[in-house]
Design an enzyme around this catalytic site. Structure first.
Site, mmCIF file in Angstrom:
data_model
loop_
_atom_site.group_PDB
_atom_site.id
_atom_site.type_symbol
_atom_site.label_atom_id
_atom_site.label_comp_id
_atom_site.label_asym_id
_atom_site.label_seq_id
_atom_site.Cartn_x
_atom_site.Cartn_y
_atom_site.Cartn_z
ATOM 1 N N HIS A 96 -6.665 -6.220 9.751
ATOM 2 C CA HIS A 96 -6.766 -6.996 8.583
ATOM 3 C C HIS A 96 -8.241 -6.690 8.003
ATOM 4 O O HIS A 96 -9.331 -6.482 8.677
ATOM 5 C CB HIS A 96 -6.748 -8.445 8.610
ATOM 6 N N GLU A 165 -2.504 -3.857 1.748
ATOM 7 C CA GLU A 165 -3.457 -4.936 1.101
ATOM 8 C C GLU A 165 -4.539 -4.482 0.560
ATOM 9 O O GLU A 165 -5.529 -4.081 1.166
ATOM 10 C CB GLU A 165 -3.622 -5.792 2.165
HETATM 11 P P1 PGA Z 1 -4.851 -13.979 -0.109
HETATM 12 O O1 PGA Z 1 -5.034 -13.126 1.022
HETATM 13 O O2 PGA Z 1 -3.473 -14.222 -0.576
HETATM 14 O O3 PGA Z 1 -5.756 -15.196 -0.367
HETATM 15 O O4 PGA Z 1 -5.443 -12.985 -1.490
HETATM 16 C C1 PGA Z 1 -4.168 -12.081 1.565
HETATM 17 C C2 PGA Z 1 -4.409 -11.467 2.930
HETATM 18 O O5 PGA Z 1 -4.993 -12.164 3.823
HETATM 19 O O6 PGA Z 1 -4.413 -10.499 2.923
#
Ligand code: PGA
Length: 249
Positions: A96, A165
């Protein structure tokens, strides 16, 4: 809308936003699965066993960890090893961007974590994504390629999830538009195929997913799930997202 061949997976990455274990009682009332989706709840590590106990052993398939350390045991102050929590979870998030940024985890660390997850027969979710700076400098492809390179030696044939992401979409309220996500998904799938053709990969999207944009995200080609951060730590918002997914399919 393209038919989805795999079950849509909804990862609840609660981050450090749930700070009272009593709040987790609310998740007991969720429909953890339906014809349209399967949920994976990732509370903060100290609460993994709490949530496991709340949901019961039969529901271990709906539980995951937000992070593990890259070593099995030893003098690593503050770390959580996979050995400590593997019996209470089925999934582990690795790579992440918040781990890469705030905890300085690099590709070598993330590769070790990935191996530990696979060696323990758990399902990894590898997060990849470009920063706004990478995007501005046209480095999307090289950055993603580098992050995916750790898949080269994976031999395990279990399903592996990749969470795309974009860092600039995480926690910002700025969701990437559908075409951008679709193009990124095509690039990632293609890249994985050339790095390691034997992998069974499923792609999910993360970054400012809410009840307002989930319906559109469900329609994106090759996106078989979402990683929900902020909204997953609010039971009302998270339930609404699940409801919208049921309506969208
Ligand atoms: P978020 O986080 O939905 O708060 O933007 C997404 C993530 O943890 O990647």
């Amino acid at each position: 809308m393209e038919p989805k061949t795999k079950q849509f997976i909804v990862i609840a990455n609660m981050k450090m936003n749930v700070i009272q274990d009593s709040y987790l009682q609310h998740y007991k009332n969720l429909s953890l699965t339906s014809d349209n989706y399967i949920t994976v709840l990732m509370p903060p590590n100290p609460f993994v066993i709490t949530l496991h106990n709340i949901l019961g052993e039969d529901n271990v398939k709906y539980l995951g960890s937000q992070s593990i350390f890259s070593e099995k045991e030893g003098s690593y102050t503050g770390a959580t090893s996979i050995e400590m929590i593997k019996n209470y979870i089925s999934y582990v998030l690795v790579g992440h961007s918040e781990r890469r940024i705030f905890f300085a985890e690099n590709n070598t660390d993330i590769q070790k974590q990935l191996r530990l997850v696979l060696d323990n027969n758990l399902t990894p979710i590898l997060a990849v994504g470009e920063s706004s700076e990478d995007k501005a400098n046209n480095k999307f492809e090289s950055v993603i390629r580098e992050q995916l390179s750790i898949l080269s030696d994976v031999r395990n044939s279990n399903t592996l999830y990749i969470a795309y992401e974009p860092v600039w979409a995480i926690g910002t309220g700025v969701v990437a538009d559908s075409k951008y996500i679709e193009d990124a998904a095509a690039f990632i799938l293609n890249e994985v195929k050339s790095i390691n053709p034997n992998l069974d990969v499923s792609l999910i999207y993360g970054g400012s997913v809410t009840e307002n944009n989930i319906t559109d995200i469900c329609k994106i080609l090759n996106i078989n799930g979402v990683l929900v951060g902020g909204a997953s730590a609010d039971i009302t918002k998270f339930s609404n997202i699940l409801q919208k997914i049921n309506e969208a399919n």
